[in-house]
Design a protein around this motif. Structure first.
Motif, mmCIF file in Angstrom:
data_model
loop_
_atom_site.group_PDB
_atom_site.id
_atom_site.type_symbol
_atom_site.label_atom_id
_atom_site.label_comp_id
_atom_site.label_asym_id
_atom_site.label_seq_id
_atom_site.Cartn_x
_atom_site.Cartn_y
_atom_site.Cartn_z
ATOM 1 N N ASN A 391 0.356 -1.304 0.221
ATOM 2 C CA ASN A 391 0.513 -0.197 0.102
ATOM 3 C C ASN A 391 0.434 1.562 -0.269
ATOM 4 O O ASN A 391 0.647 2.341 -0.978
ATOM 5 C CB ASN A 391 -1.237 -0.198 1.186
ATOM 6 N N GLU A 392 2.287 1.049 0.925
ATOM 7 C CA GLU A 392 2.692 2.605 1.172
ATOM 8 C C GLU A 392 3.176 2.652 -0.363
ATOM 9 O O GLU A 392 3.353 4.071 -1.405
ATOM 10 C CB GLU A 392 3.630 2.195 1.746
ATOM 11 N N LEU A 393 3.435 1.749 -0.806
ATOM 12 C CA LEU A 393 4.172 1.941 -2.538
ATOM 13 C C LEU A 393 3.371 2.700 -3.782
ATOM 14 O O LEU A 393 3.789 3.812 -4.062
ATOM 15 C CB LEU A 393 4.129 0.554 -3.536
ATOM 16 N N GLU A 394 1.820 2.307 -3.871
ATOM 17 C CA GLU A 394 1.287 2.869 -4.042
ATOM 18 C C GLU A 394 1.258 4.567 -4.574
ATOM 19 O O GLU A 394 0.737 5.779 -5.147
ATOM 20 C CB GLU A 394 -0.212 2.449 -4.591
ATOM 21 N N THR A 395 0.800 4.469 -2.573
ATOM 22 C CA THR A 395 1.137 6.691 -2.330
ATOM 23 C C THR A 395 2.271 6.719 -2.935
ATOM 24 O O THR A 395 1.810 7.829 -3.417
ATOM 25 C CB THR A 395 1.152 6.127 -1.192
ATOM 26 N N LEU A 396 3.407 5.855 -2.506
ATOM 27 C CA LEU A 396 4.925 6.985 -2.985
ATOM 28 C C LEU A 396 4.598 7.124 -4.267
ATOM 29 O O LEU A 396 4.877 8.370 -5.132
ATOM 30 C CB LEU A 396 5.561 6.922 -2.495
ATOM 31 N N TYR A 397 4.514 6.009 -5.619
ATOM 32 C CA TYR A 397 4.402 5.882 -6.540
ATOM 33 C C TYR A 397 3.495 7.490 -7.654
ATOM 34 O O TYR A 397 3.892 7.988 -8.603
ATOM 35 C CB TYR A 397 4.584 5.141 -7.148
ATOM 36 N N ASN A 398 2.648 7.573 -6.660
ATOM 37 C CA ASN A 398 1.683 8.293 -7.150
ATOM 38 C C ASN A 398 2.032 9.626 -6.938
ATOM 39 O O ASN A 398 2.346 10.746 -8.025
ATOM 40 C CB ASN A 398 0.084 7.731 -6.467
ATOM 41 N N LYS A 399 2.611 9.910 -5.354
ATOM 42 C CA LYS A 399 3.064 11.582 -5.601
ATOM 43 C C LYS A 399 4.273 11.996 -6.124
ATOM 44 O O LYS A 399 4.282 12.935 -6.659
ATOM 45 C CB LYS A 399 3.679 11.338 -3.878
ATOM 46 N N VAL A 400 5.091 10.645 -6.701
ATOM 47 C CA VAL A 400 6.396 11.178 -7.466
ATOM 48 C C VAL A 400 5.876 10.670 -9.065
ATOM 49 O O VAL A 400 5.902 12.809 -9.836
ATOM 50 C CB VAL A 400 6.786 9.946 -7.513
ATOM 51 N N ALA A 401 4.108 10.442 -9.917
ATOM 52 C CA ALA A 401 4.318 10.878 -10.972
ATOM 53 C C ALA A 401 3.987 11.907 -11.341
ATOM 54 O O ALA A 401 3.977 13.419 -11.771
ATOM 55 C CB ALA A 401 2.924 9.749 -11.287
ATOM 56 N N ILE A 402 2.919 13.127 -10.158
ATOM 57 C CA ILE A 402 2.257 13.787 -10.286
ATOM 58 C C ILE A 402 3.319 15.123 -10.254
ATOM 59 O O ILE A 402 3.525 16.145 -11.014
ATOM 60 C CB ILE A 402 1.025 13.771 -8.988
ATOM 61 N N ALA A 403 4.525 14.834 -9.205
ATOM 62 C CA ALA A 403 5.916 15.557 -9.021
ATOM 63 C C ALA A 403 6.692 15.672 -10.913
ATOM 64 O O ALA A 403 7.078 16.507 -11.174
ATOM 65 C CB ALA A 403 6.861 15.367 -8.248
ATOM 66 N N ILE A 404 6.659 14.863 -11.152
ATOM 67 C CA ILE A 404 7.004 14.340 -12.571
ATOM 68 C C ILE A 404 6.243 15.245 -13.551
ATOM 69 O O ILE A 404 7.089 16.133 -14.181
ATOM 70 C CB ILE A 404 7.758 13.252 -12.757
ATOM 71 N N ILE A 405 5.112 15.346 -13.620
ATOM 72 C CA ILE A 405 4.383 15.855 -14.256
ATOM 73 C C ILE A 405 4.334 17.425 -14.512
ATOM 74 O O ILE A 405 3.946 18.286 -15.516
ATOM 75 C CB ILE A 405 2.462 15.362 -14.565
#
Length: 567
Positions: A391-405
């Motif tokens: 579950n922690e993976l999904e939250t972190l990858y989600n935040k990183v994706a938005i930061a990249i965009i």
């Protein structure tokens, strides 16, 4: 959060629905009719059970209807169109049998009257101008003309092969039920019994749970909470219908339909909700599956925004599929990515998809490859070896994706800095790998083969063919009594699939050693080309020597699966 207002939830029958003067419309862009002989056979067998058991009834599942804002007599079928269309075809087939009796002048006047009553009850009255029957059930734009012109009016198509696939299925359904009615000799020769078969069995004892909703958002919520087969398909259709409703002109609508077909053909209908959730994770954090439709409806308000969404979905669709298939043509000109994509397949890790979506768009090809490698290392340490909470993976990858965009993260090093908390430390990784046990049966066998391949490549400095060796269990899976002098039953169960007990071996040597004792196996191992296997030199094989070998493997694994960036 506002309470979902379901206007009505009750048990109803096909006869209650279709015989009450109301009209039921399939949305114009809903899926075409798709039931086939397997579905018809299931329904027919259910009807036969009712025929032989007069006091029984059969539950057909949930029927989701959306109330009209302009008339209390009209409903849109959100879910259930396949079942209602097929039951209507059963009614048409019965009415056609009565028509055949009329043509043979068997109780002509009585059967004509029965036919008229059944048509008015289950199909509709005649139009006073055209004298043609139109249905109380209106299908989608691809099926309705054929349904009204041919099926309702009992007109055989001139050229069946020229019909679309879905219209051919409609006609084949009519033929299927017509043919099976002929097998009911006690019924098919009597207009009275045919009418009784339709009104008492098909119309009254096939039951639905009818759920009326106010709008598309409530309908979507119903889909996500009902535990029934086919929900994903229906919720995807609902989203499609909403987007198509935003287009004003026929040209825009046709282009949107073509684009939607391309997207669905690429992504596949059943995977679309998953794909959409990963895409929306580029925009919002913590996008839950049950909120997909609401998120789209809040952000897409007109045709232009709908086209923009379709464009972006089409751009990401091929990448979505390619991320789970290392042999996909997508990687033809980027073969350096194939090994990492295969690792993602093996590890069954999808939480990183939003980050990979964003990076593929914003990073250079070289940095995308570096990111793929990083994600594989993180996944192997965190998920495969240490089995930590995903579950922690999904939250972190989600935040990183938005930061990249948003341009806040521009390279893999910055990604690693933001994911540092899920990079398992060398100490913990060494400890967990030292105890790692993976079954060599089923799909896990590929994962074991991959791990041995990586270890062998590292120790021999030669890249071996991953598919060329057999997986040798030093302590056999079915050990003889002699082996039990070194391992008790509990140790055998615990250690037979430990990585330290496994080694690559040529298939012919693997067959030769079989379940032999370790002293024989050790001699054969020296004939192997695999360094990992030739290094099995312990005087005896017991829990201590197995654990020692696995600790050495773990030390090697620490530097094989390591981030390229300073920890």
């Amino acid at each position: 959060m506002a309470r979902i207002n379901l206007l009505d939830t009750r048990t109803t029958s096909f006869g209650d629905l279709i015989g009450n003067g109301k009209i039921y419309r399939v949305p114009p862009f809903q899926r075409d009719y798709s039931w086939n002989e397997e579905n018809w056979e299931d329904l027919w067998q259910d009807i036969l059970v009712l025929h032989t058991n007069p006091d029984s009834s059969h539950y057909m599942g949930a029927l989701v209807l959306q109330s009209s804002s302009t008339s209390d007599k009209e409903f849109t079928i959100i879910d259930g169109q396949q079942r209602l269309a097929t039951l209507s075809i059963v009614a048409i087939a019965v009415i056609n049998k009565i028509q055949k009796l009329v043509e043979r002048e068997e109780q002509k006047e009585a059967n004509q009257e029965r036919q008229e009553i059944l048509k008015r009850t289950y199909l509709s009255d005649r139009d006073p101008r055209s004298l043609r029957y139109s249905s109380k059930l209106l299908l989608n734009e691809n099926n309705n003309d054929f349904y009204q012109s041919n099926l309702i009016n009992l007109r055989k198509p001139l050229n069946i092969r020229s019909l679309s696939n879905s219209n051919q299925l409609l006609w084949q359904a009519f033929q299927y039920f017509s043919n099976h009615l002929e097998e009911l000799q006690g019924i098919v020769q009597s207009g009275e019994k045919l009418a009784e078969f339709l009104t008492d069995i098909v119309a009254q004892r096939l039951l639905f749970i009818q759920i009326n909703v106010e709008d598309e958002l409530n309908a979507y919520t119903v889909f996500e909470t009902l535990n029934a087969r086919g929900i994903d398909l229906s919720s995807t259709d609902l989203l499609k219908n909403y987007l198509f409703s935003l287009f004003q002109g026929p040209d825009d609508l046709q282009e949107a339909q073509r684009q939607w077909r391309r997207i669905v053909n690429t992504v596949q209908m059943e995977k679309f909700p998953e794909f959409l959730r990963y895409y929306l994770s580029l925009i919002q954090t913590r996008v839950r599956r049950e909120r997909l439709f609401k998120v789209v409806r809040e952000s897409v308000k007109d045709g232009q925004q709908a086209f923009e969404l379709l464009d972006r979905l089409e751009n990401y669709g091929s990448l979505f599929i390619a991320l789970s298939n290392s042999n996909d043509e997508f990687w033809r000109d980027a073969s350096e990515n194939r090994p990492y994509i295969r690792e993602l397949e093996l590890f069954r890790v999808k939480q990183a998809y939003p980050t990979l979506f964003a990076a593929y768009e914003r990073f250079s090809p070289e940095n995308f490859t570096r990111l793929l490698k990083l994600v594989c290392v993180l996944s192997f340490r965190y998920t495969v070896v240490s089995s930590l909470n995903p579950n922690e993976l999904e939250t972190l990858y989600n935040k990183v994706a938005i930061a990249i965009i948003n341009g806040e993260i521009t390279n893999p090093k910055q990604v690693f800095d933001n994911l540092r908390s899920i990079y398992v430390s060398d100490e913990k990784f060494l400890q967990d790998f030292s105890l790692l046990s993976i079954s060599t049966k089923g799909q896990k066998k590929k994962l074991v083969r991959y791990i041995l391949f990586k270890l062998e490549t590292d120790v021999s400095h030669i890249e071996v063919n991953e598919d060329s060796f057999s997986i040798e269990h030093i302590l056999p899976e079915s050990p003889s009594s002699e082996w039990r002098q070194s391992f008790n039953d509990a140790q055998i169960e615990e250690m037979v699939y430990r990585i330290g007990n496994l080694t690559p071996l040529e298939p012919h040597l693997n067959r030769e050693v079989g379940n032999e004792l370790y002293t024989i196996k050790r001699t054969v191992y020296q004939q192997s080309v695999y360094t990992l296997t030739k290094n099995v030199l312990a005087e005896e094989w017991n829990p201590n020597t197995l654990a020692t070998r696995q600790r050495h493997m773990a030390q090697r694994a620490v530097h094989i699966w390591r981030s390229d960036f300073p920890v």
